[in-house]
Scaffold this motif. Structure first.
Motif, PDB file in Angstrom:
ATOM      1  N   SER A   1      -3.117 -21.362  -4.470  1.00 34.38           N
ATOM      2  CA  SER A   1      -2.424 -20.852  -5.651  1.00 34.38           C
ATOM      3  C   SER A   1      -1.456 -21.935  -6.120  1.00 34.38           C
ATOM      4  O   SER A   1      -1.536 -23.076  -5.664  1.00 34.38           O
ATOM      5  N   ASP A   2      -0.529 -21.564  -6.997  1.00 33.93           N
ATOM      6  CA  ASP A   2       0.445 -22.536  -7.483  1.00 33.93           C
ATOM      7  C   ASP A   2       1.497 -22.887  -6.439  1.00 33.93           C
ATOM      8  O   ASP A   2       2.244 -23.846  -6.611  1.00 33.93           O
ATOM      9  N   THR A   3       1.580 -22.129  -5.355  1.00 37.59           N
ATOM     10  CA  THR A   3       2.605 -22.392  -4.341  1.00 37.59           C
ATOM     11  C   THR A   3       2.055 -22.465  -2.925  1.00 37.59           C
ATOM     12  O   THR A   3       2.770 -22.882  -2.025  1.00 37.59           O
ATOM     13  N   ARG A   4       0.823 -22.067  -2.699  1.00 42.73           N
ATOM     14  CA  ARG A   4       0.301 -21.992  -1.333  1.00 42.73           C
ATOM     15  C   ARG A   4      -0.921 -22.890  -1.129  1.00 42.73           C
ATOM     16  O   ARG A   4      -1.716 -23.098  -2.031  1.00 42.73           O
ATOM     17  N   ILE A   5      -1.027 -23.382   0.123  1.00 41.02           N
ATOM     18  CA  ILE A   5      -2.164 -24.208   0.526  1.00 41.02           C
ATOM     19  C   ILE A   5      -2.720 -23.688   1.846  1.00 41.02           C
ATOM     20  O   ILE A   5      -2.073 -22.905   2.544  1.00 41.02           O
ATOM     21  N   ALA A   6      -3.903 -24.136   2.181  1.00 39.69           N
ATOM     22  CA  ALA A   6      -4.495 -23.935   3.508  1.00 39.69           C
ATOM     23  C   ALA A   6      -4.799 -25.318   4.056  1.00 39.69           C
ATOM     24  O   ALA A   6      -5.080 -26.250   3.303  1.00 39.69           O
ATOM     25  N   LEU A   7      -4.712 -25.458   5.359  1.00 40.94           N
ATOM     26  CA  LEU A   7      -4.963 -26.743   6.016  1.00 40.94           C
ATOM     27  C   LEU A   7      -6.086 -26.568   7.027  1.00 40.94           C
ATOM     28  O   LEU A   7      -6.062 -25.639   7.847  1.00 40.94           O
ATOM     29  N   LYS A   8      -7.054 -27.473   6.975  1.00 40.11           N
ATOM     30  CA  LYS A   8      -8.218 -27.411   7.860  1.00 40.11           C
ATOM     31  C   LYS A   8      -8.234 -28.647   8.749  1.00 40.11           C
ATOM     32  O   LYS A   8      -8.110 -29.771   8.275  1.00 40.11           O
ATOM     33  N   SER A   9      -8.389 -28.441  10.046  1.00 45.56           N
ATOM     34  CA  SER A   9      -8.405 -29.560  10.993  1.00 45.56           C
ATOM     35  C   SER A   9      -9.786 -30.211  11.019  1.00 45.56           C
ATOM     36  O   SER A   9     -10.740 -29.699  10.447  1.00 45.56           O
ATOM     37  N   GLY A  10      -9.885 -31.322  11.711  1.00 41.97           N
ATOM     38  CA  GLY A  10     -11.153 -32.017  11.865  1.00 41.97           C
ATOM     39  C   GLY A  10     -12.147 -31.236  12.705  1.00 41.97           C
ATOM     40  O   GLY A  10     -13.342 -31.545  12.722  1.00 41.97           O
ATOM     41  N   TYR A  11     -11.681 -30.218  13.421  1.00 40.34           N
ATOM     42  CA  TYR A  11     -12.557 -29.366  14.225  1.00 40.34           C
ATOM     43  C   TYR A  11     -13.147 -28.222  13.392  1.00 40.34           C
ATOM     44  O   TYR A  11     -13.835 -27.360  13.924  1.00 40.34           O
ATOM     45  N   GLY A  12     -12.834 -28.200  12.086  1.00 39.21           N
ATOM     46  CA  GLY A  12     -13.382 -27.193  11.200  1.00 39.21           C
ATOM     47  C   GLY A  12     -12.650 -25.861  11.237  1.00 39.21           C
ATOM     48  O   GLY A  12     -13.159 -24.859  10.750  1.00 39.21           O
ATOM     49  N   LYS A  13     -11.460 -25.833  11.815  1.00 36.08           N
ATOM     50  CA  LYS A  13     -10.678 -24.606  11.932  1.00 36.08           C
ATOM     51  C   LYS A  13      -9.421 -24.722  11.061  1.00 36.08           C
ATOM     52  O   LYS A  13      -8.874 -25.805  10.864  1.00 36.08           O
ATOM     53  N   TYR A  14      -8.955 -23.568  10.573  1.00 35.23           N
ATOM     54  CA  TYR A  14      -7.789 -23.544   9.689  1.00 35.23           C
ATOM     55  C   TYR A  14      -6.503 -23.347  10.475  1.00 35.23           C
ATOM     56  O   TYR A  14      -6.478 -22.603  11.454  1.00 35.23           O
ATOM     57  N   PHE A  15      -5.422 -24.033  10.010  1.00 35.09           N
ATOM     58  CA  PHE A  15      -4.090 -23.827  10.558  1.00 35.09           C
ATOM     59  C   PHE A  15      -3.708 -22.373  10.330  1.00 35.09           C
ATOM     60  O   PHE A  15      -3.910 -21.838   9.248  1.00 35.09           O
ATOM     61  N   GLY A  16      -3.120 -21.757  11.303  1.00 31.86           N
ATOM     62  CA  GLY A  16      -2.601 -20.407  11.155  1.00 31.86           C
ATOM     63  C   GLY A  16      -1.493 -20.198  12.156  1.00 31.86           C
ATOM     64  O   GLY A  16      -1.103 -21.119  12.883  1.00 31.86           O
ATOM     65  N   ILE A  17      -0.963 -18.987  12.191  1.00 35.47           N
ATOM     66  CA  ILE A  17       0.043 -18.667  13.208  1.00 35.47           C
ATOM     67  C   ILE A  17      -0.414 -17.419  13.949  1.00 35.47           C
ATOM     68  O   ILE A  17      -1.092 -16.567  13.395  1.00 35.47           O
ATOM     69  N   ASN A  18      -0.037 -17.333  15.220  1.00 37.72           N
ATOM     70  CA  ASN A  18      -0.339 -16.112  15.970  1.00 37.72           C
ATOM     71  C   ASN A  18       0.880 -15.194  15.935  1.00 37.72           C
ATOM     72  O   ASN A  18       1.877 -15.496  15.270  1.00 37.72           O
ATOM     73  N   SER A  19       0.832 -14.076  16.639  1.00 38.12           N
ATOM     74  CA  SER A  19       1.918 -13.098  16.591  1.00 38.12           C
ATOM     75  C   SER A  19       3.207 -13.618  17.214  1.00 38.12           C
ATOM     76  O   SER A  19       4.284 -13.095  16.931  1.00 38.12           O
ATOM     77  N   ASP A  20       3.125 -14.659  18.056  1.00 41.71           N
ATOM     78  CA  ASP A  20       4.313 -15.243  18.674  1.00 41.71           C
ATOM     79  C   ASP A  20       4.930 -16.348  17.826  1.00 41.71           C
ATOM     80  O   ASP A  20       5.926 -16.956  18.237  1.00 41.71           O
ATOM     81  N   GLY A  21       4.344 -16.675  16.666  1.00 43.51           N
ATOM     82  CA  GLY A  21       4.861 -17.735  15.803  1.00 43.51           C
ATOM     83  C   GLY A  21       4.350 -19.113  16.176  1.00 43.51           C
ATOM     84  O   GLY A  21       4.836 -20.115  15.656  1.00 43.51           O
ATOM     85  N   LEU A  22       3.383 -19.190  17.056  1.00 44.97           N
ATOM     86  CA  LEU A  22       2.805 -20.468  17.474  1.00 44.97           C
ATOM     87  C   LEU A  22       1.744 -20.882  16.460  1.00 44.97           C
ATOM     88  O   LEU A  22       0.917 -20.065  16.051  1.00 44.97           O
ATOM     89  N   VAL A  23       1.763 -22.141  16.055  1.00 40.49           N
ATOM     90  CA  VAL A  23       0.776 -22.649  15.099  1.00 40.49           C
ATOM     91  C   VAL A  23      -0.512 -22.950  15.868  1.00 40.49           C
ATOM     92  O   VAL A  23      -0.512 -23.720  16.826  1.00 40.49           O
ATOM     93  N   VAL A  24      -1.598 -22.304  15.433  1.00 42.81           N
ATOM     94  CA  VAL A  24      -2.891 -22.469  16.086  1.00 42.81           C
ATOM     95  C   VAL A  24      -3.941 -22.797  15.040  1.00 42.81           C
ATOM     96  O   VAL A  24      -3.756 -22.543  13.852  1.00 42.81           O
ATOM     97  N   GLY A  25      -5.040 -23.368  15.476  1.00 46.57           N
ATOM     98  CA  GLY A  25      -6.153 -23.695  14.597  1.00 46.57           C
ATOM     99  C   GLY A  25      -7.438 -23.135  15.154  1.00 46.57           C
ATOM    100  O   GLY A  25      -8.275 -23.888  15.650  1.00 46.57           O
TER     101      GLY A  25
END
Length: 190
Positions: free
Chosen positions: A100-124
């Motif tokens: 959108s005009d303010t949001r992005i998604a990030l994809k790693s070289g392993y083909g997985k997207y950056f996200g966060i889990n319920s503990d606030g840890l950044v996972v892909g």
């Protein structure tokens, strides 16, 4: 032959041999303008200064010349520091996708997207973009922080992981998004 006497005769001028006119010295003005707008370039990568510049292959610098590094287990850490003229390694390079005009998604070289889990840890570990895989770059006073979907900013934890747990963006949450240089018709684009 009398008709030719009325025609004005001039010397033959070849292309590229124009010595008559001198150019005004605009080069100094152009160089001064170029120096002011010179981007922060490191090893073929430059630091973005606005949301519209985040596209294509990017790297996220957490500390001086240290980039977020994707691990094969789906976690992220900060990689080893690089030399001043050296860009990020392939596991430190990601693909940015504008949502959108303010949001992005990030994809790693392993083909997985950056996200966060319920503990606030950044996972892909996600194969698709959902609410947890959306990130909002926040620019203020020439600095940038990356806000996760839980309204927290990413930082480097003491355990060595990347996490999103801080509600405010301090010095530990400031990052640089570096975009790979691409040249199209003498213009720099990402």
């Amino acid at each position: 032959m009398a008709e030719y006497s009325h025609v004005k005769s001039t010397k033959l001028v070849l292309k590229g041999l124009n010595k008559g006119k001198k150019k005004k010295n605009k080069d100094k003005k152009r160089k001064a303008a170029d120096d002011e707008e010179k981007p922060d370039v490191v090893g073929g990568w430059w630091c973005v200064s606005g949301f519209g510049e985040i596209t294509g292959t990017v790297a996220i610098e957490m500390h001086s010349n240290s980039y977020i590094h994707a691990l094969d287990n789906g976690l992220f850490t900060v990689g080893a520091p690089h030399k001043d003229d050296e860009g990020p390694d392939p596991p430190e390079q990601f693909t940015a996708i504008k949502l959108s005009d303010t949001r992005i998604a990030l994809k790693s070289g392993y083909g997985k997207y950056f996200g966060i889990n319920s503990d606030g840890l950044v996972v892909g570990r996600s194969d698709a973009i959902g609410a947890r895989e959306q990130w909002e770059p926040v620019f203020e006073n020439g600095k940038m922080a990356l806000m996760a979907s839980n309204s927290c900013f990413i930082s480097y934890s003491d355990s060595g992981d990347i996490e999103a747990k801080s509600k405010t963006a301090g010095d530990g949450e400031m990052v640089k998004v570096m975009c790979k240089l691409c040249f199209f018709s003498h213009k720099v684009a990402c």
